[in-house]
Each structure stands twice: as structure tokens, then as C-alpha cells.
Enzyme design. Structure first.
Site, PDB file in Angstrom:
ATOM      1  N   ASP A   1     -64.488  89.145 -27.959  1.00  0.00           N
ATOM      2  CA  ASP A   1     -65.317  89.589 -27.135  1.00  0.00           C
ATOM      3  C   ASP A   1     -64.903  91.306 -27.352  1.00  0.00           C
ATOM      4  OD1 ASP A   1     -64.130  90.697 -24.028  1.00  0.00           O
ATOM      5  OD2 ASP A   1     -62.548  91.028 -24.946  1.00  0.00           O
TER       6      ASP A   1
ATOM      7  N   ASP B   1     -60.534  86.087 -21.505  1.00  0.00           N
ATOM      8  CA  ASP B   1     -60.805  85.496 -22.074  1.00  0.00           C
ATOM      9  C   ASP B   1     -60.579  84.006 -22.605  1.00  0.00           C
ATOM     10  OD1 ASP B   1     -62.789  88.032 -23.251  1.00  0.00           O
ATOM     11  OD2 ASP B   1     -60.773  88.223 -23.663  1.00  0.00           O
TER      12      ASP B   1
END
Length: 646
Positions: free
Chosen positions: A347, A545
Site C-alpha cells: 500500500d 487494506d
């Protein structure tokens, strides 16, 4: 207390159960061991002719109470013909215990004390194993807690506060600055910046106006919003995320399944060998007591305690080493899976970057002190995160007092300082005010190509400078990704941010592949696509996430991130530094290497010791001590892991 137990996860309950069994079994096993040692080696009979009865009495709760789960599981193996480690333990302890009863009626060696020791050592191994596996995730519970509990809705002209469960589609909800938006909806009145980092992972708040959509559990920053509820309950975005996490759970293969498959071949082989040993001794010696002793020795020596300890003890040591380095191994199977990983996906916000805006560049056409005095003082009047970044950079002790101040929503600020009109904003605002910025246009363009947000500063319609604000890269991100590239991993960035910013960040840190503009539900799909080319480890820090972390083969969560990301992570990096990813890989490799060594020694010990037991050269007491020593050797070998540099 009952409520506490009710809310515990399965793994927590299991760990508490084995801990209770551990203490309970050793309370009885230690006195038995003392009695046996005094009798065998010093010929001291503490209780005279009642010694055998007392050992039987004290061994009973160890086997039939604290060890009953193991006995039951072992017996089930014989019924179903699917043998596990429990099968040998059950048979060995039951036969050994039965000799204590038979000794009252026939001439036979009493091994009942040995049975309690076998079970206690086994229970110790099981406790270490459950503890090494770590506590269970509470991610679903934490996700549910993210949503707002109450909502302020309009009923006629009156505002009333109601539980979130009572909100209906079409209700107008009033959301004040700093409050969570209770549910998904559309803005009917007002404008504000909304922190959607839990959804997009992007640290910059999104400007929202009438007819814009908002998502439940995101945070309103600086204006009152009137939101018409369009989705409630299980239809909301947050509920959708929860479903994704639930669906992705339990898809990984536990390391124990491999051990169980090996054991399922190993155990029947030992049972056949035990039977043949017993028959062989009866045929060739006719000595029932000797035959039974040899058979029990084979069962005891083959008892897979060392095998059972081989994996969990290495995990325990590896976990302890990791903890000191700020690497928490929450799921043991990640150690095994990590060595198969080919791709590491990251990420962006909060993982590669710091997750909050910072001033990265500036240019001043006036004295620098004056530039920051004017810019910092005006931005101090705003609550916007970009303004806070500029104020932090200016670091003024005293702020200049402005006669007037106003926010130009989504474009910037303006204010009057004495007879000077100060304007700070983006290109759009400067064009609206007919303020030329040609002198610094190339510099602004360069910053924007790097994915930075630029604020131009003008005084009385004349440019005096500009500031570039961006989510700065963490100090060690570049080195960590460089190390991973050198080792041979394929590094990929998956982000909800725009492609320009993502590519700029990727270029700075050395990531070659970028997947941008990805929504949370798409992140898991992107991981799934990458998995077609090899096993994937995903590194993330936010609730957005969570599905991707669950989908990945190994999930690595940044400890500086949200609770939900931490709970979903197989491995958690407490310090929030990407250097931890490199260290986690090195630790995983070292730990798995130690697991393989332990398994080799556990099996090697059996290969050497079993023939001795078959030959009748090992008394069950000696066999039991040898079994204990094998477990100790496995523990000692695992502890050598501490010398490894990661």
C-alpha cells in the site's frame, strides 16, 4: 468473568484450556516423578506397599481428566482409521496405566507412573504449540466498532439523536465537524473536507459539496453537512468490507496439516511395529512382562513429543526474537509460506509514506522569514491538513493578526493583513483572481509531476512564493525496497491514489510496477490476479487494506496503522518501518530452517531409538527419559536461533 470467556476467540479459549491442563497435570506428575526416582534409584519406598496404589490414584486425573481430550481423540483415530499424534499417546498411556492395575493380579512390571509423565510432557508440548500460534484475530469485532453508534437526524425542523439502527433510507442526517458520518449517503446541504483515509488510504481529505456521495464511518473535517441516507445496515460500504474480510478468512493451509499427514503414516507403522515386538518377544522368550515392557518402550520412544514440539518451539523462539526487533509473528503458518513468496505488494499511504502531509519544497521571492510569517499566520486560521503542514513548517512563535479571513472551498484561503491582501491557493484560485504566476510556473509544474500539492502565495496580486505539500516518504522506505529488489523479489505498489502521485512515489523508492486508483474491494482482486504469477505478501496499514491483507498469502501489517490492519496481519511491524519487511523475511527463513532441523532430529532420534526398544534394550523408564531428552534437544536447537542476525 463469564462474559469475558464468551467474547474470547476459539484460539484464546484453546490456549486457556491447555494452560489449565498444563498446571493440573504437573501438580500430580511432579510428586509421581519424585516417588519414582526415590524408588528406582535410591530404593526409598515413601509409602511402602501402598506406593503403586498412590501412583495409580495420582496418575488417574492426569490421564482421564487433564488428558481426556487426547485419549478421546486418540481412540477416535482407531475407530476412524485416521491416526494422529494423539493415537500413540492414548495407546501408550492407557497400556502403561493398565500395567499398574494388572500388577496387583499378575507378575508384571508396573509402568503406571510412566503413563502420567508421558501425558504431562505431551500436554506441555500442546500448550507451547497453542501459545506459539498466537491469539486469534478480533478483526470483525473491530470493524463493527468503527461505525458510528448514533445519528442526529432531522424530524421536521427538529434535530433528534437516535441509535444508528433506527436510521431509515431517506433520513436527513446532520454531521458536525469532527464527527463520523453515520451511514452512506448524498450531501443535500453544506460543504466540507471529509477524511476518507479508511476507504482510500489517502491521507489528504476530500472536498465534498452538494450531491457528492459520502461513506459511513468516514470523518467530517470542518463544515456542517446534511446527508441523505441512501444505504443502511448490511448494504453500507463498511458492511461490505466486513463481508470481504469474513470471506477471505480461513483460506490458508495451516502448517499442522502437513505434520498430520506425516503422522498419519508414521503412527500406524509404529502400532504395527509395537504389535510385532510384543508377539516376537512372546514367541522367542515367553516372558509376558518383558514383551509388554518392550512394546510399551516402542510406543513411548516413538511418542512424537519431540515431533510435536519441533514446529511450535522454533516458532516461539522466532517470535521472541522478532518481538525484540519489533516484528510480531501472529500466525505461525506465515513462517512456512514466506519462503515461497515471490511478489511483495505495498500500500502507499502510511506504508511507504508517512501518512500525513508535510512541506517538501518551497520557493520565496521575498525574504524567507517574511514569507513564512505571512504564509504561516494565514494558514494558522485554517483547520485543513495542508494548512497544518504549512504551519508546522513555518514554526512561528507569534502569528500576525489578519483583519479578515475566508476559506475559498477547494481552492485556498484569502485574508487582509493591514492594507495588504494575501491569497494562498492553487492554480484555479490564482486564475480566478487574475494573478499571474508565470515566473514560477515551471517549478510548480515540476512539483505537480512529482505528485505534490502546490499552494501559491500572493501579496496584493503579486506572487511572493509557493509551497509544495506531499505525503513524505518514510526515511528508510527506499533502502528497504532496494534490499528486496536485490534479494530478487518483485515489488508492486497498489494504491487508491491517482496514477501521477503513485508513479512519482514509486520512482523515488525504486518500485517498478504500479497499480493505482484501486478501491478497497478491488485491492483484494488485484492481489488475487498477482497470485496467478506466484505467492504474494501484502504490506498495508489501514482498514482499506484489510481485504487485501486477508487475500494475500502472507499479510504484513504496519504497527503504526489501524487496529484492524494489525489484527488481520500474519506479521505485524510494530515500528511501522519497511526495513521490518526485510528483517521479517530473514527471520522467517532462519526460523523455517530451524523447524526443518528440528523435524530431522525428531525423526532421526526415532530411527535410532526404536530399534533399541524393539530389541528390548530400553526399559520404558529409560525410554521415557530419552523421549524427554529428545524434546529438550529440540528446544535447545530452537534456541540456537537466537544467535542468527536478521
Amino acid at each position: 468473568m463469564e462474559h469475558k470467556h464468551h467474547t474470547e476467540s476459539f484460539e484464546e479459549q484453546e490456549m486457556r484450556l491447555w494452560k489449565r491442563r498444563l498446571f493440573g497435570s504437573w501438580i500430580f506428575a511432579i510428586p509421581i516423578a519424585i516417588i519414582m526416582v526415590l524408588e528406582r534409584f535410591f530404593e526409598i519406598m515413601l509409602f511402602g506397599e501402598y506406593t503403586s496404589f498412590i501412583i495409580l490414584f495420582m496418575g488417574f486425573p492426569v490421564i482421564f481428566f487433564f488428558g481426556w481430550g487426547t485419549i478421546k481423540s486418540g481412540i477416535r483415530g482407531f475407530i476412524n482409521f485416521y491416526f494422529s499424534m494423539d493415537s500413540l499417546i492414548a495407546l501408550g498411556t492407557l497400556i502403561a496405566y493398565a500395567t499398574g492395575i494388572l500388577a496387583f493380579f499378575i507378575e508384571i512390571q508396573d509402568y503406571s507412573g510412566v503413563s502420567a509423565m508421558i501425558m504431562s510432557i505431551f500436554i506441555t508440548g500442546k500448550y507451547i504449540e497453542t501459545k506459539a500460534r498466537g491469539r486469534a484475530s478480533q478483526e470483525i469485532k473491530k470493524l463493527l466498532e468503527l461505525g458510528a453508534k448514533k445519528a442526529r437526524v432531522l424530524r421536521g425542523k427538529e434535530e433528534i439523536e437516535i441509535p444508528i439502527t433506527e436510521v431509515k433510507i431517506g433520513d436527513i442526517i446532520v454531521v458536525r465537524p469532527g464527527e463520523k458520518i453515520p451511514t452512506d449517503g448524498i450531501i443535500t446541504k453544506g460543504q466540507s473536507a471529509v477524511d476518507e483515509s479508511m476507504i482510500t488510504g489517502e491521507s489528504m481529505p476530500i472536498e465534498k459539496k452538494i450531491k457528492d456521495r459520502v461513506i459511513g464511518a468516514t470523518i467530517n473535517q470542518d463544515g456542517i453537512l446534511y446527508v441523505k441516507a441512501t444505504k443502511i445496515g448490511s448494504d453500507t460500504f463498511l458492511a461490505h468490507i466486513i463481508n470481504l474480510v469474513e470471506e477471505a478468512q480461513g483460506t490458508k493451509i495451516p502448517i499442522q496439516k502437513v505434520a498430520d499427514k506425516v503422522t498419519n503414516i508414521f503412527v500406524p507403522a509404529i502400532l504395527i511395529l509395537t504389535l510385532l515386538t510384543f508377539i516376537g518377544w512372546i514367541v522367542f522368550s515367553g516372558d509376558w512382562s518383558r514383551a509388554l515392557g518392550a512394546a510399551i518402550s516402542v510406543l513411548v520412544i516413538a511418542c512424537p513429543c519431540a515431533l510435536g514440539l519441533a514446529v511450535p518451539i522454533a516458532l516461539t523462539v522466532g517470535s521472541g526474537m522478532g518481538a525484540k526487533k519489533g516484528i510480531l509473528i501472529r500466525k505461525g503458518e506465515a513462517i512456512q509460506t514466506m519462503k515461497e513468496v515471490k511478489i511483495i505488494a505495498f500500500d502507499k499511504t502510511g506504508t511507504i509514506t508517512k501518512g500525513k502531509p508535510e512541506v517538501t519544497n518551497f520557493i520565496s521571492k521575498v525574504k524567507e522569514d517574511y514569507f513564512w510569517e505571512v504564509t504561516g499566520s494565514l494558514e494558522h486560521l485554517s483547520e485543513h491538513p495542508i494548512a497544518k503542514a504549512i504551519v508546522a513548517k513555518a514554526s512561528l512563535k507569534n502569528y500576525k493578526k489578519f483583519n479578515s479571513f475566508s476559506v475559498v472551498r477547494g481552492r485556498g484561503l484569502e485574508g487582509k493583513l493591514g492594507n495588504k491582501k494575501i491569497v494562498i491557493g492553487n492554480r484555479t484560485l490564482m486564475n480566478e483572481k487574475n494573478i499571474s504566476f508565470k515566473l514560477i510556473e515551471q517549478q510548480i509544474k515540476n512539483w505537480e509531476e512529482e505528485g505534490k500539492t502546490t499552494m501559491i502565495v500572493a501579496e496584493n496580486s503579486k506572487i511572493i512564493g509557493a509551497v509544495a505539500v506531499a505525503d513524505a516518504i518514510k526515511d528508510d522506505s527506499k533502502k528497504a525496497i532496494s534490499d528486496l529488489n536485490k534479494i530478487g523479489y518483485r515489488t508492486v505498489m497498489i494504491t487508491g491514489d491517482n496514477l501521477v502521485t503513485a508513479k512519482a512515489i514509486a520512482k523515488q523508492v525504486g518500485i517498478k510496477e504500479v497499480i493505482a486508483n484501486v478501491l478497497p474491494e478491488e485491492k483484494a482482486k488485484k492481489i488475487e490476479e498477482l497470485q496467478k504469477r506466484g505467492m504474494v505478501a501484502f504490506v498495508g496499514d489501514g482498514i482499506n487494506d484489510a481485504p487485501a491483507l486477508k487475500q494475500s498469502n502472507v499479510s504484513i501489517a504496519m504497527g503504526s496503522g489501524s487496529d484492524i490492519a494489525i489484527e488481520v496481519g500474519d506479521i505485524v511491524l510494530v515500528k511501522g518501518s519497511l526495513i521490518g519487511v526485510v528483517q521479517a523475511i530473514n527471520l522467517s527463513r532462519a526460523t523455517f530452517s530451524k523447524i526443518k532441523q528440528n523435524l530431522f532430529w525428531a525423526f532421526g532420534y526415532n530411527v535410532i531409538a526404536i530399534p533399541l526398544a524393539v530389541a528390548g534394550l530400553l526399559n520404558p523408564i529409560v525410554a521415557e527419559l530419552a523421549m524427554a531428552l529428545s524434546s529438550i534437544s529440540v528446544v535447545a536447537n530452537a534456541n540456537l536461533l537466537r544467535r542468527k542476525r536478521i
